[in-house]
Motif scaffolding. Structure first.
Motif: not given
Ligand code: HEC
Length: 248
Positions: A60-65
């Motif tokens: 869940g460590f996306t660019g948005d996060v």
């Protein structure tokens, strides 16, 4: 004759004043860009355990996060709120920060397959490498007169080697009377034919750096590099910023 002289004098004084004010502003702008890279690096460091976890797949460590955490960190650090939408701002200072933020997001999005790989611990997604790739993207996107770089006198990656200006500032960081932690900037008359402002923010060794840059000197670290034997508190690098000198 007297009139001529006094006019010249007035122009001289005005010129000096305008120049002095301009330089303060350029220093502030450059510092804000450097601080955003500091935030980008810090959020990778804070999430290093998650990134390196071999048990979890999708993290869940996306660019948005990632950039939402960067924005929060940056706000705490500088008091300034930045946003991706500043990309269309007519304020070049805001725009530069937005370009840097989006560059950071893109780098983490490009890393998703690595980050989410189960069964692999260390993935080489570390502050120095994310910082370098983010700086490259930012530099390419901003165009002439802009650049951002992590550098060191004793660099690991040849791409990070200091140029003549950066080497001279590293010497100033070591001078007695230099105020620890303070960035040093200067107007440079010509860089590839452009008048620019260049600025360096020193980087110090913290406990978290020692795993890779500390002792035992000469041994390999987790990333495969050679440990330098640095000690906590030493100045061992800098974030180097360049912005164009505003045209009148
Ligand atoms: C997981 C290992 C690791 C940790 C922890 C680490 N670094 Fe690095 N560092 C590297 C690697 C690998 C590079 C080369 C990155 C590249 O290819 O640009 C590097 C590069 C750098 C550079 C750029 C100059 C160069 O050597 O190419 C600086 C400055 C730097 N590190 C400072 C730090 C500081 C300060 C810390 C702690 C806050 C730190 N590093 C923590 C591995 C690490």
């Amino acid at each position: 004759m007297v009139v001529g002289l006094s006019l010249l004098f007035t122009l001289y004084i005005t010129g000096v004043c305008v120049f002095a004010v301009g330089e303060k502003e350029l220093e502030k702008q450059s510092n804000l860009i450097a601080m955003l890279l500091v935030s980008c690096r810090a959020i990778i460091a804070q999430n290093q355990h998650l990134i390196n976890d071999s048990e979890i797949g999708d993290k869940g460590f996306t660019g948005d996060v990632y950039i939402s955490k960067v924005m929060e960190h940056y706000k705490n650090l500088t008091g300034i709120e930045i946003s991706e939408s500043d990309l269309s701002s007519s304020d070049i200072e805001k725009k530069a920060l937005a370009v840097l933020l989006i560059s950071a997001k893109d780098v983490i999005n490009e890393y998703q397959r690595d980050i989410n790989k189960k069964g692999v611990g260390f993935k080489n997604v570390i502050p120095a490498i994310v910082g370098r790739r983010t700086s490259y993207k930012y530099t390419n996107r901003m165009g002439a007169g802009y650049y951002l770089k992590q550098t060191s006198m004793q660099y690991r990656n040849p791409a990070n080697h200091p140029d003549i200006f950066e080497t001279s500032v590293f010497k100033k960081f070591e001078e007695s009377g230099y105020q620890k932690g303070k960035g040093i900037g200067e107007v440079v008359a010509s860089f590839n034919g452009l008048r620019v402002y260049r600025y360096m923010l020193p980087v110090y060794i913290e406990p978290a750096c020692l795993e890779c840059h500390g002792d035992p000197k000469g041994k390999r670290d987790i990333s495969g590099g050679i440990k330098e034997g640095y000690k906590e508190g030493e100045m061992r690098g800098a974030i180097s910023v360049m912005i164009p000198y505003p045209s009148e």
